[in-house]
Design an enzyme around this catalytic site. Structure first.
Site, PDB file in Angstrom:
ATOM      1  N   GLY A 143      26.302  40.404  80.042  1.00 32.64           N
ATOM      2  CA  GLY A 143      27.112  40.462  78.837  1.00 32.64           C
ATOM      3  C   GLY A 143      27.196  41.864  78.295  1.00 32.64           C
ATOM      4  N   HIS A 146      30.152  44.853  71.514  1.00 29.89           N
ATOM      5  CA  HIS A 146      30.191  45.971  70.582  1.00 29.89           C
ATOM      6  C   HIS A 146      28.820  46.602  70.379  1.00 29.89           C
ATOM      7  CE1 HIS A 146      34.300  45.085  69.633  1.00 29.89           C
ATOM      8  NE2 HIS A 146      34.003  43.861  69.277  1.00 29.89           N
ATOM      9  N   LYS A 149      24.579  46.102  75.814  1.00 32.50           N
ATOM     10  CA  LYS A 149      24.639  45.279  77.003  1.00 32.50           C
ATOM     11  C   LYS A 149      23.389  44.412  77.087  1.00 32.50           C
ATOM     12  CE  LYS A 149      27.179  48.826  79.597  1.00 32.50           C
ATOM     13  NZ  LYS A 149      27.186  49.678  80.810  1.00 32.50           N
ATOM     14  N   VAL A 150      23.527  43.271  77.762  1.00 26.18           N
ATOM     15  CA  VAL A 150      22.409  42.367  78.000  1.00 26.18           C
ATOM     16  C   VAL A 150      22.295  42.167  79.496  1.00 26.18           C
ATOM     17  CG1 VAL A 150      21.427  40.095  77.583  1.00 26.18           C
ATOM     18  CG2 VAL A 150      22.762  41.213  75.796  1.00 26.18           C
ATOM     19  N   LYS A 166      17.675  38.385 100.038  1.00 27.53           N
ATOM     20  CA  LYS A 166      17.096  37.906  98.789  1.00 27.53           C
ATOM     21  C   LYS A 166      17.912  38.352  97.586  1.00 27.53           C
ATOM     22  CE  LYS A 166      12.352  37.288 100.339  1.00 27.53           C
ATOM     23  NZ  LYS A 166      10.918  37.555 100.083  1.00 27.53           N
ATOM     24  N   ASP A 266      17.057  43.046  64.015  1.00 24.47           N
ATOM     25  CA  ASP A 266      17.782  44.193  63.446  1.00 24.47           C
ATOM     26  C   ASP A 266      18.034  43.943  61.969  1.00 24.47           C
ATOM     27  OD1 ASP A 266      19.019  46.600  63.232  1.00 24.47           O
ATOM     28  OD2 ASP A 266      20.909  45.972  64.148  1.00 24.47           O
TER      29      ASP A 266
END
Length: 528
Positions: A143, A146, A149-150, A166, A266
């Site tokens: 993902g 704004h 990123k994840v 793998k 946050d």
């Protein structure tokens, strides 16, 4: 004027599509709707797949295959589903209504509207020449939005050529983890109740916020008297807003941490929105205490709304996440130290009680900014906190010098919160603002590192203080009550912090004796 979008009862779907190529606004697509979800496949992908199939058929019929065609045929024939499985994975939460956030958000998309990325297969093939590898870490971007990123981290043990298989297998498994990915992005669902939409957090227009009744806590702290009077607030001064704001903040945080099982990560002034017009009339929300304001017995919205869940993490998501830089878990955020904010620098991993600690910092900042330097009340608060840190006060030191000293002391205390410092007994005048003792409690919470749910449950439900009570739950104003924020049933006195308050003799000036140690916090009342 810009009006906020109503996210109440707004259903969220997810766009799930696969692509070898970046998806652009101009890319032709095939769109299908299945169970209220939209599946998008770029036309280029379909054409490529058709071309591959045609090439395979031609190659099989002609039996004239070179080495590259053989490899392609084997891959396509043996792994019929692998071609789609190794494509990019895009999970995008979509609202049924059209909304616009900022300038980069497309109609119907929210937050995670950027295409995901995967490592190039050719790059993986180049790594197969390494004979022995104990552990290979591969990051898959699941993902991007704004706020960063994840990633999903994959750890595979391999030796020699098996590394390629793998890593490819891990990518194929990602396509089968849609439910888990939705859990990761489930924080986006919280915007329906917990997210106040603006044109952008970095460029909030003051006039628009005033027009719709909301201001950020940061704006509220930085206003001068003239700006505050222009808000037409029912409060005559900002110091009257401290208790209602903290009460509403606790309820909103309770909804996030306990009910929805999220950690915000946050929590700061820019992400807290206050409705100044309903703050004085809003009562504690009955029932669940939802931050959305929808209690079981009340339709009143909570006047404090938490925003910016870009760093939020669900506690029970069984997927390891990395931050923007790919570091394991989440690192604590850095807040800058100026007139309105503390400077908190630490390299420890964020825990589930990080929001509790941030709430204590917010209380500290509200105390020092709602009461302007130079006033008697401000000076008393500063002197008390300096005594709390064992710092002697120079008689000639003015409010500004003491304030600067306090900032350094408090910042160092937070930075060294694992130290074994023993605080001394302090005697001070009782005319200080009662809120000052609360920041001591929160500091003590963080030192003892309790579970977040224990603290918030105690703040909300301890004794008679519940969500049906109009009194702020973190203040004890009844002399017959005890304040036991950790565990009221605990037999270990060192794990219980007591806070009692006697206001029966309002005309008297009692003396408070506070004994503060790392393991306990007791407050006894002795009338002189």
């Amino acid at each position: 004027m810009h009006q906020p979008s109503d996210f109440t009862n707004l259903d969220v779907n997810f766009l799930i599509f696969q692509s070898n190529l970046p998806i652009t606004n101009n890319a032709p697509t095939d769109i299908s709707i299945v169970n209220n979800s939209i599946n998008i496949l770029p036309v280029e992908i379909n054409n490529n797949n058709n071309n591959n199939n045609n090439n395979n058929n031609n190659n099989n019929n002609n039996n004239n295959n070179n080495n590259n065609n053989n490899n392609n045929n084997n891959k396509n024939n043996n792994d019929g589903d692998d071609a789609a499985a190794t494509n990019s994975i895009n999970v995008i939460p979509v609202f049924e209504k059209t909304i616009q956030i900022g300038t980069t958000t497309k109609s119907g998309h929210f937050i995670l509207d950027a295409t995901a990325e995967v490592n190039d297969i050719q790059e993986i093939e180049e790594n197969k020449d390494f004979i022995v590898r104990d552990t290979q870490q591969n990051r898959v971007l699941i993902g991007e939005g704004h706020y960063g990123k994840v990633y999903r981290s994959m750890y595979v043990s391999s030796d020699g050529r098996s590394l390629v298989n793998k890593m490819l297998k891990g990518k194929r498994e990602c396509t089968k983890e849609v439910e888990a990915l939705i859990d990761v992005f489930d924080a986006s669902k919280m915007v329906t109740t917990q997210y106040f939409t603006t044109l952008g957090f970095s460029s909030i227009i003051m006039e628009n916020m005033v027009d719709i009744g909301y201001v950020t806590l940061k704006q509220l702290l930085s206003m001068d008297d003239k700006q505050f009077s222009a808000l037409a607030s029912p409060f005559t001064c900002r110091s009257q807003m401290i208790k209602p704001i903290i009460n509403a903040m606790v309820i909103a945080l309770y909804s996030v941490n306990i009910e929805k099982n999220y950690t915000h990560f946050d929590l700061n002034h820019g992400n807290i929105f206050v409705n100044i017009h309903t703050l004085d009339t809003c009562q504690s929300i009955s029932g669940s205490g939802s931050g959305s304001g929808s209690g079981s017995g009340s339709n009143t919205r909570n006047p404090v709304v938490l925003g910016d869940f870009g760093c939020a993490r669900k506690m029970d998501v069984p997927i390891r996440l990395c931050d923007t830089n790919g570091h394991e878990n989440y690192k604590s955020l850095e807040r800058y130290w100026d007139y309105n904010q503390c400077r908190i620098k630490t390299t420890s991993f964020i825990r589930d009680n990080e929001d509790i600690f941030s709430l204590g910092v917010l209380i500290f900042e509200m105390l020092l900014t709602f009461v302007h330097p130079g006033t008697t009340l401000f000076e008393q608060n500063v002197l008390f906190l300096l005594k709390f840190h064992g710092i002697e006060i120079v008689p000639t030191g003015g409010p500004n010098n003491n304030y600067t000293t306090l900032k350094v002391a408090f910042s160092n205390d937070i930075r060294n919160f694992t130290s074994n410092t023993q605080f001394t007994t302090i005697t001070f005048d009782s005319k200080f603002n009662p809120i000052i003792s609360q920041i001591i409690n929160y500091i003590q919470y963080y030192r003892n590192r309790p579970n977040s749910s224990q603290v918030l449950e105690s703040l909300i439900n301890n004794h008679q203080y519940s969500l049906n009570n109009n009194l702020p739950p973190i203040f004890v104003e009844n002399p017959n009550d005890k304040y036991e924020p950790v565990d009221a049933n605990s037999s270990d006195d060192s794990s219980v912090l007591y806070h009692s308050y006697d206001s029966s003799d309002a005309d008297d000036t009692p003396s408070f004796e506070i004994t503060i140690t790392r393991d306990n916090f007791n407050q006894s009342i002795n009338h002189q």
